[in-house]
Write a protein that holds these residues in place. Structure first.
Motif, PDB file in Angstrom:
ATOM      1  N   ASP A   5       0.781  -1.278  -0.132  1.00  0.00           N
ATOM      2  CA  ASP A   5      -0.345  -0.134  -0.124  1.00  0.00           C
ATOM      3  C   ASP A   5       1.124   1.027  -0.013  1.00  0.00           C
ATOM      4  N   LEU A   6       2.037   1.530   0.635  1.00  0.00           N
ATOM      5  CA  LEU A   6       3.008   2.719   0.781  1.00  0.00           C
ATOM      6  C   LEU A   6       4.242   1.708   0.794  1.00  0.00           C
ATOM      7  N   ILE A   7       5.015   2.760   0.306  1.00  0.00           N
ATOM      8  CA  ILE A   7       6.731   2.534  -0.441  1.00  0.00           C
ATOM      9  C   ILE A   7       7.054   3.568   0.943  1.00  0.00           C
ATOM     10  N   HIS A  20       4.467   8.006  11.034  1.00  0.00           N
ATOM     11  CA  HIS A  20       3.649   7.640  11.689  1.00  0.00           C
ATOM     12  C   HIS A  20       1.471   8.289  11.833  1.00  0.00           C
ATOM     13  N   LYS A  21       2.080   9.175  11.209  1.00  0.00           N
ATOM     14  CA  LYS A  21       0.603   9.399  11.022  1.00  0.00           C
ATOM     15  C   LYS A  21      -0.153   8.401  10.288  1.00  0.00           C
ATOM     16  N   TYR A  22       0.305   8.168   9.310  1.00  0.00           N
ATOM     17  CA  TYR A  22      -0.173   7.258   8.438  1.00  0.00           C
ATOM     18  C   TYR A  22      -0.902   5.961   8.796  1.00  0.00           C
ATOM     19  N   LEU A  23      -0.256   5.795   9.979  1.00  0.00           N
ATOM     20  CA  LEU A  23      -0.343   4.201  10.442  1.00  0.00           C
ATOM     21  C   LEU A  23      -1.550   4.401  11.242  1.00  0.00           C
ATOM     22  N   GLN A  24      -1.544   5.483  11.849  1.00  0.00           N
ATOM     23  CA  GLN A  24      -3.337   5.944  12.657  1.00  0.00           C
ATOM     24  C   GLN A  24      -4.207   5.376  11.990  1.00  0.00           C
ATOM     25  N   HIS A  25      -3.966   5.916  10.595  1.00  0.00           N
ATOM     26  CA  HIS A  25      -5.385   5.462   9.905  1.00  0.00           C
ATOM     27  C   HIS A  25      -5.038   4.700   9.258  1.00  0.00           C
ATOM     28  N   ARG A  27      -5.515   0.778   7.770  1.00  0.00           N
ATOM     29  CA  ARG A  27      -6.168  -0.556   7.868  1.00  0.00           C
ATOM     30  C   ARG A  27      -5.149  -1.428   9.001  1.00  0.00           C
ATOM     31  N   SER A  28      -5.973  -2.771   8.988  1.00  0.00           N
ATOM     32  CA  SER A  28      -5.340  -3.428  10.033  1.00  0.00           C
ATOM     33  C   SER A  28      -4.401  -4.036   8.627  1.00  0.00           C
ATOM     34  N   ASP A  29      -4.885  -4.689   7.794  1.00  0.00           N
ATOM     35  CA  ASP A  29      -3.764  -5.472   7.109  1.00  0.00           C
ATOM     36  C   ASP A  29      -3.212  -4.858   5.841  1.00  0.00           C
ATOM     37  N   ALA A  30      -3.306  -3.315   6.695  1.00  0.00           N
ATOM     38  CA  ALA A  30      -2.255  -2.698   5.477  1.00  0.00           C
ATOM     39  C   ALA A  30      -0.936  -3.012   5.536  1.00  0.00           C
ATOM     40  N   ARG A  31      -0.172  -2.969   4.542  1.00  0.00           N
ATOM     41  CA  ARG A  31       1.162  -3.151   4.054  1.00  0.00           C
ATOM     42  C   ARG A  31       2.322  -2.136   3.251  1.00  0.00           C
ATOM     43  N   ILE A  32       3.521  -2.683   4.188  1.00  0.00           N
ATOM     44  CA  ILE A  32       4.086  -1.344   3.799  1.00  0.00           C
ATOM     45  C   ILE A  32       5.195  -1.506   4.220  1.00  0.00           C
ATOM     46  N   LEU A  33       6.083  -1.149   2.995  1.00  0.00           N
ATOM     47  CA  LEU A  33       7.833  -1.535   3.205  1.00  0.00           C
ATOM     48  C   LEU A  33       8.228   0.229   2.963  1.00  0.00           C
ATOM     49  N   VAL A  34       9.697  -0.642   3.936  1.00  0.00           N
ATOM     50  CA  VAL A  34      10.592   1.168   4.438  1.00  0.00           C
ATOM     51  C   VAL A  34      11.953   0.386   3.668  1.00  0.00           C
ATOM     52  N   LEU A  35      11.924   1.551   2.994  1.00  0.00           N
ATOM     53  CA  LEU A  35      13.818   1.074   2.392  1.00  0.00           C
ATOM     54  C   LEU A  35      13.940   1.584   2.857  1.00  0.00           C
ATOM     55  N   GLU A  36      15.354   1.681   4.572  1.00  0.00           N
ATOM     56  CA  GLU A  36      16.809   2.103   4.337  1.00  0.00           C
ATOM     57  C   GLU A  36      17.875   1.778   4.191  1.00  0.00           C
ATOM     58  N   ARG A  37      18.537   2.566   3.282  1.00  0.00           N
ATOM     59  CA  ARG A  37      20.048   2.961   2.724  1.00  0.00           C
ATOM     60  C   ARG A  37      20.900   2.587   4.158  1.00  0.00           C
ATOM     61  N   GLY A  38      21.147   2.201   5.293  1.00  0.00           N
ATOM     62  CA  GLY A  38      22.315   2.498   5.940  1.00  0.00           C
ATOM     63  C   GLY A  38      21.527   1.043   6.583  1.00  0.00           C
TER      64      GLY A  38
END
Ligand SMILES: Cc1cc2nc3c(=O)[nH]c(=O)nc-3n(C[C@H](O)[C@H](O)[C@H](O)COP(=O)(O)OP(=O)(O)OC[C@H]3O[C@@H](n4cnc5c(N)ncnc54)[C@H](O)[C@@H]3O)c2cc1C
Length: 480
Positions: A5-7, A20-25, A27-38
């Motif tokens: 849903d969100l990268i 932080h704000k996105y997760l407050q809104h 869905r409980s089954d939302a799928r979020i990927l975070v890419l961190e270089r370090g």
């Protein structure tokens, strides 16, 4: 291929406050990927190694132009929250309307009043310590934490300038919280050994443990893929191989150097993309006091002076914010070793289009920071201090003031490379940080700043990110 849903790219202030704000809104089954270089280096590692990351940030970019100009940031989980000094002033209301009021720079597409509730929320998340007896900017509520203890020179400055001198607002805790110790004033805040300052790792790490979130460390975002004017995913490199993740919404929070670089690599060109690279300019001044001892404060920077900040001079030269440092700078005179005060004078710069982040044909994997010069506007502000600083200090028992030259090589801020505005021909993103052309692409961070007020940027970055995430979920109900 898995679709999200969100990268989110990056884990610094912009990305983490957005998440932080996105997760407050979400869905409980939302799928979020975070890419961190370090990678993720904890406090013990950082203190033992005397560095914030195992990636040398100076090896991640090339420089052209002024040889002595430096740029500082951290590549790693939490981004600049690892190395930051945790100074958190708000911008002043007039900083948002420099063009209308003083005929220079640009107006921001949003006002102070629109950002005020989000400043408040960001301050609560970071448990900011600040003045309980008035502030230079309007506030809707009290600071979450009481102010730090002034030094004796601060007390004299407050008495001389009741409406001009204030305790510095800071995320260096005055009072211990569940996750942070009270500040011990050791003045090595870039490597805070007792977790007294806000970092993503101590106060927002829970975001990255949320079941909906997948965090990939050592994953470097290379480009945003688009089809038919919509972002469809992010190409990233991990373990030496390239991958593509698909996503409905992309948030770029790789900082004001790598955000424009990634957008350029994605073919999302714009005449202003990467341009207007700037930051504030500062000088240090040593004030030799007459019979007044220093260093009684409870944190490393205790006072903030607004006496040279706003006014008609801003049509000619930049606003100046003064910091009083509670870091010992001893005098070599018996009985007088504490009778000295370091003041740092931070002057706003006006962005110049010739200073920019650019691509390099020789080194396609590194951005080039092409910085020719600071603006005359900033340098006139620095020159004005020769007369103004001794004048305002006349009200104190002062023997002499030494303003150091040359100016400091960096403020460790990077501003203005993905500028926001209402007009798509004259800005890269809008006031909600949404890319003008690719409407499911959000670009967070201080690249958005149309002008560079003297205030340190990270509180404003955080407030803008909270507001942008809220607006995405309430497009019809924007109250601010
Ligand atoms: C020594 C020092 C002191 C400072 N003190 C203060 C202060 O007192 N007050 C203040 O307001 N500001 C301060 N700053 C500035 C502050 O750190 C920045 O304003 C802030 O971190 C910027 O936030 P950001 O989210 O835009 O970027 P960052 O915090 O830099 O986060 C960017 C993130 O993206 C990651 N990343 C980068 N490229 C990629 C990629 N290609 N793919 C995936 N991930 C990527 C990085 O690893 C990082 O996690 C200081 C900075 C330094 C260096």
């Amino acid at each position: 291929m898995t679709s999200f849903d969100l990268i989110v790219v990056g884990t610094g202030f912009g990305s983490s406050f957005y998440l932080h704000k996105y997760l407050q809104h979400a869905r409980s089954d939302a799928r979020i990927l975070v890419l961190e270089r370090g990678g993720s280096q904890d406090t013990n590692w950082q203190v033992a190694e005397r560095r914030n990351s195992d990636i040398d940030h100076t090896a991640t970019f090339l420089k052209q132009g002024m040889p002595d100009k430096a740029w500082r940031f951290t590549i790693g989980f939490g981004g600049g929250s690892n190395c930051w000094w945790a100074c958190t002033p708000r911008m002043m209301p007039n900083d948002f309307r420099l063009k209308s009021l003083y005929g220079v720079g640009r107006d921001w597409p949003i006002s102070y009043d629109q950002l005020e509730p989000w400043y408040q929320e960001a301050e609560e998340i970071m448990a900011i310590s600040g003045s309980d007896t008035g502030t230079p900017f309007p506030r809707s509520k009290a600071y979450p934490q009481p102010p730090h203890r002034f030094t004796d020179p601060d007390r004299l400055l407050k008495a001389a300038y009741p409406d001009g001198w204030f305790p510095q607002p800071t995320a260096r805790a005055r009072v211990a919280t569940e996750s942070r110790a009270a500040c011990c004033a050791n003045a090595v805040c870039n490597l805070c050994p007792i977790s007294a300052k806000f970092t993503v790792a101590n106060d927002l790490a829970g975001l990255y443990r949320d079941d909906r979130v997948t965090l990939l460390l050592r994953a470097e975002a290379l480009a945003v893929e688009t089809t038919g004017g919509m972002a469809t995913g992010v190409v990233y490199r991990r373990d030496g191989a390239e991958h593509t993740a698909r996503g409905d919404l992309i948030v770029l929070g790789a900082n004001a150097i790598f955000n424009p670089f990634i957008l350029m690599k994605s073919g999302l060109d714009h005449p202003l993309l990467g341009r207007r690279l700037h930051e504030q300019t500062s000088v240090d001044a040593l004030v030799y006091l007459d019979g007044v001892d220093n260093f009684q404060g409870s944190t490393s920077i205790t006072g903030h002076g607004y006496m040279l900040y706003d006014g008609p001079h801003r049509s000619r030269y930049g606003a100046c914010l003064i910091e009083s440092w509670n870091r010992p700078e001893f005098r070599n005179e018996p009985g007088r070793w504490r009778q000295i005060q370091l003041l740092k004078c931070i002057v706003e710069d006006l962005p110049l289009e010739r200073n920019r982040v650019a691509l390099s044909t020789e080194h396609p994997d590194k951005p080039v920071l092409h910085f020719e010069s600071r603006s005359d506007y900033a340098m006139r502000g620095i020159a004005a201090l020769d007369e103004a600083l001794p004048r305002i200090l006349e009200k104190l028992p002062v023997e002499r003031v030494e303003i150091k030259r040359p100016v400091n090589v960096t403020e460790a801020h990077v501003l203005g490379t993905t500028v926001m505005g209402d007009d798509p021909s004259d800005s890269v993103i809008d006031g909600d940080l949404v890319h003008h052309r690719v409407r499911n692409l959000i670009v967070v961070g201080s690249g958005a700043f149309p002008t560079g007020a003297p205030a340190n940027p990270s509180l404003t970055i955080s407030a803008l990110a909270l507001r942008a995430a809220e607006h995405l979920h309430r497009p019809g109900g924007r109250s601010s």
